[in-house]
Design a protein around this motif. Structure first.
Motif, PDB file in Angstrom:
ATOM      1  N   ARG A 280       0.823  -1.221   0.000  1.00 39.06           N
ATOM      2  CA  ARG A 280       0.000   0.000   0.000  1.00 39.06           C
ATOM      3  C   ARG A 280       0.854   1.266   0.000  1.00 39.06           C
ATOM      4  NH1 ARG A 280      -2.904   1.106   5.398  1.00 39.06           N
ATOM      5  NH2 ARG A 280      -0.846   2.030   5.740  1.00 39.06           N
ATOM      6  N   ASN A 304      -6.155  -6.885  -8.855  1.00 38.78           N
ATOM      7  CA  ASN A 304      -6.594  -5.508  -8.644  1.00 38.78           C
ATOM      8  C   ASN A 304      -7.707  -5.423  -7.609  1.00 38.78           C
ATOM      9  OD1 ASN A 304      -4.778  -4.274 -10.438  1.00 38.78           O
ATOM     10  ND2 ASN A 304      -6.100  -4.682 -12.197  1.00 38.78           N
ATOM     11  N   LYS A 305      -8.520  -6.464  -7.535  1.00 36.54           N
ATOM     12  CA  LYS A 305      -9.578  -6.508  -6.524  1.00 36.54           C
ATOM     13  C   LYS A 305      -8.983  -6.578  -5.122  1.00 36.54           C
ATOM     14  CE  LYS A 305     -13.715  -9.209  -5.285  1.00 36.54           C
ATOM     15  NZ  LYS A 305     -14.536 -10.394  -5.643  1.00 36.54           N
ATOM     16  N   GLN A 308      -7.465  -3.266  -4.152  1.00 35.94           N
ATOM     17  CA  GLN A 308      -8.499  -2.332  -3.714  1.00 35.94           C
ATOM     18  C   GLN A 308      -8.892  -2.625  -2.267  1.00 35.94           C
ATOM     19  OE1 GLN A 308     -12.085  -2.480  -6.045  1.00 35.94           O
ATOM     20  NE2 GLN A 308     -12.763  -0.465  -5.370  1.00 35.94           N
ATOM     21  N   THR A 309      -8.943  -3.912  -1.911  1.00 29.17           N
ATOM     22  CA  THR A 309      -9.316  -4.300  -0.550  1.00 29.17           C
ATOM     23  C   THR A 309      -8.333  -3.753   0.484  1.00 29.17           C
ATOM     24  OG1 THR A 309     -10.356  -6.335  -1.348  1.00 29.17           O
ATOM     25  CG2 THR A 309      -9.756  -6.269   0.979  1.00 29.17           C
ATOM     26  N   GLU A 313      -5.148   0.539  -4.395  1.00 26.46           N
ATOM     27  CA  GLU A 313      -5.590   0.673  -5.788  1.00 26.46           C
ATOM     28  C   GLU A 313      -5.049   1.948  -6.438  1.00 26.46           C
ATOM     29  OE1 GLU A 313      -8.829   2.631  -3.293  1.00 26.46           O
ATOM     30  OE2 GLU A 313      -7.451   0.940  -3.157  1.00 26.46           O
TER      31      GLU A 313
END
Length: 382
Positions: A280, A304-305, A308-309, A313
């Motif tokens: 991150r 990518n999911k 995002q979590t 992202e």
């Protein structure tokens, strides 16, 4: 740890029947192949793979009564130890299935947790996996005790009573709190390391991608490190950081991280929070993609999911299409976007083809800046 891989050709400790139901998912066949690979990577013997189609899960058994009877015939005929579902089951569904099948039932989350338990090597990794396992167990403790007397090396024939369950809930709760305190100390140490790198102006480049995409091989190629490389899912769990020096560019930190997978269990994401923060807070993500995979578009979407979590992202990405040596006619190359910036590199980490192109792309992303205080830089790598 549930699974144990026997060495020296002495056979398997467990045999299992796999169940994967088609709920009309577009990637059904890819999901089934991945499921088989997951189970195979544990060293377990796969007796058969049973499938079927449903519009929605059955409330009591997840599958229909007829499919339960079919599985029971296989369990009795093959004396199977386990029935493993490629789906998440509710505690009541697991309990009902175990009572009907008279053997241990494992769902997808428990399978992945056990694989992570096998692969964790560092002290931090073991703490993270144990926390995820206990958090999952705490939600289904009543179900958990129904099968213990039937496990190999179980506790005996008499199941524990309600008093024992209450005791176990308390003990698990205490252990979860202890693990969270320990991991919080680890998180603070990681935060300190990131602050030191930021102070020394040393950017972090984090390798991300679907599990078994070749991240560790690429990491070793770029840094001359000796991170474990294994052609199996989740070979790398423990994050590794190494300095990466390129000609005509500033010093960089390269981070190798755990591979992602579709439907990554929530408890694992939470437990690995301190590890995933390296991703991150990175300046750039090298999204490693298996160029030889027919379903690579879906795998990209799955990664990518997860990003995002975990709140990553928004971190810039450079797509690295790896394993071009497995794609006939595919050559190493750079691809640029409309603004002329490199956004995709095609290479083979195994053969080394295209690595210079990746180094070129990194040099463009991180051009040389004024030198930093050597003492600050040394501290940043600690």
């Amino acid at each position: 740890m549930l699974f144990s891989h026997s060495e020296g050709g002495r056979g398997y400790d467990y045999s299992a029947i796999l169940v994967h139901i088609d709920f009309h998912e577009p990637a059904y066949h890819e999901m089934q192949a991945e499921f088989i690979e997951l189970v195979s990577s544990t060293g377990i013997e796969i007796v058969t793979v049973l499938s079927g189609k449903r519009q929605s899960p059955h409330s009591k058994y997840f599958i229909g009564r007829g499919k339960v009877d079919e599985i029971r015939v296989w369990v009795d005929a093959e004396q199977a130890d386990l029935v493993v579902f490629n789906h998440d089951l509710s505690p009541s569904q697991e309990r009902n299935l175990e009572q009907s099948l008279q053997c241990r039932v494992l769902d997808r989350t428990e399978l992945i947790l056990d694989i992570f338990s096998q692969r964790a090597r560092s002290h931090e990794g073991k703490l993270q996996v144990e926390l995820a396992q206990l958090q999952h167990l705490s939600t289904r403790l009543v179900r958990g005790w129904s099968h213990l007397e039937r496990q190999k090396g179980g506790i005996g024939l008499r199941g524990p009573g309600e008093t024992q369950l209450e005791t176990d809930r308390r003990l698990i709760g205490n252990r979860i709190r202890q693990l969270r305190k320990r991991l919080e100390r680890v998180r603070k140490q990681r935060d300190q390391g990131r602050r030191s790198r930021h102070k020394a102006r040393v950017p972090t480049v984090s390798l991300v991608g679907y599990t078994n995409a070749g991240k560790s091989t690429l990491f070793n190629r770029l840094t001359a490190a000796r991170v474990l490389v294994d052609d199996r899912l989740f070979a790398t769990l423990d994050p590794t950081l190494r300095r990466l020096r390129l000609a005509l560019t500033q010093p960089l930190i390269l981070a190798d991280t755990v591979g992602f997978i579709r439907n990554l269990p929530h408890d694992l994401v939470e437990a690995f929070r301190s590890t995933l923060e390296e991703t991150r807070d990175a300046a750039l993500l090298l999204h490693v993609i298996d160029a030889s995979s027919e379903g690579r578009c879906d795998l990209i979407a799955q990664v990518n999911k997860v990003l995002q979590t975990i709140g990553a992202e928004g971190v810039p990405q450079l797509e690295v299409y790896n394993k071009i040596d497995r794609v006939e006619g595919c050559q190493p190359r750079l691809e640029r976007d409309a603004s002329g910036r490199v956004h995709r590199v095609w290479l083979s980490a195994t053969s080394g083809e295209g690595l210079e192109l990746l180094r070129q792309a990194l040099a463009e992303y991180f051009p040389a800046k004024r030198s930093v205080d050597p003492q600050q830089e040394i501290h940043a790598y600690q």
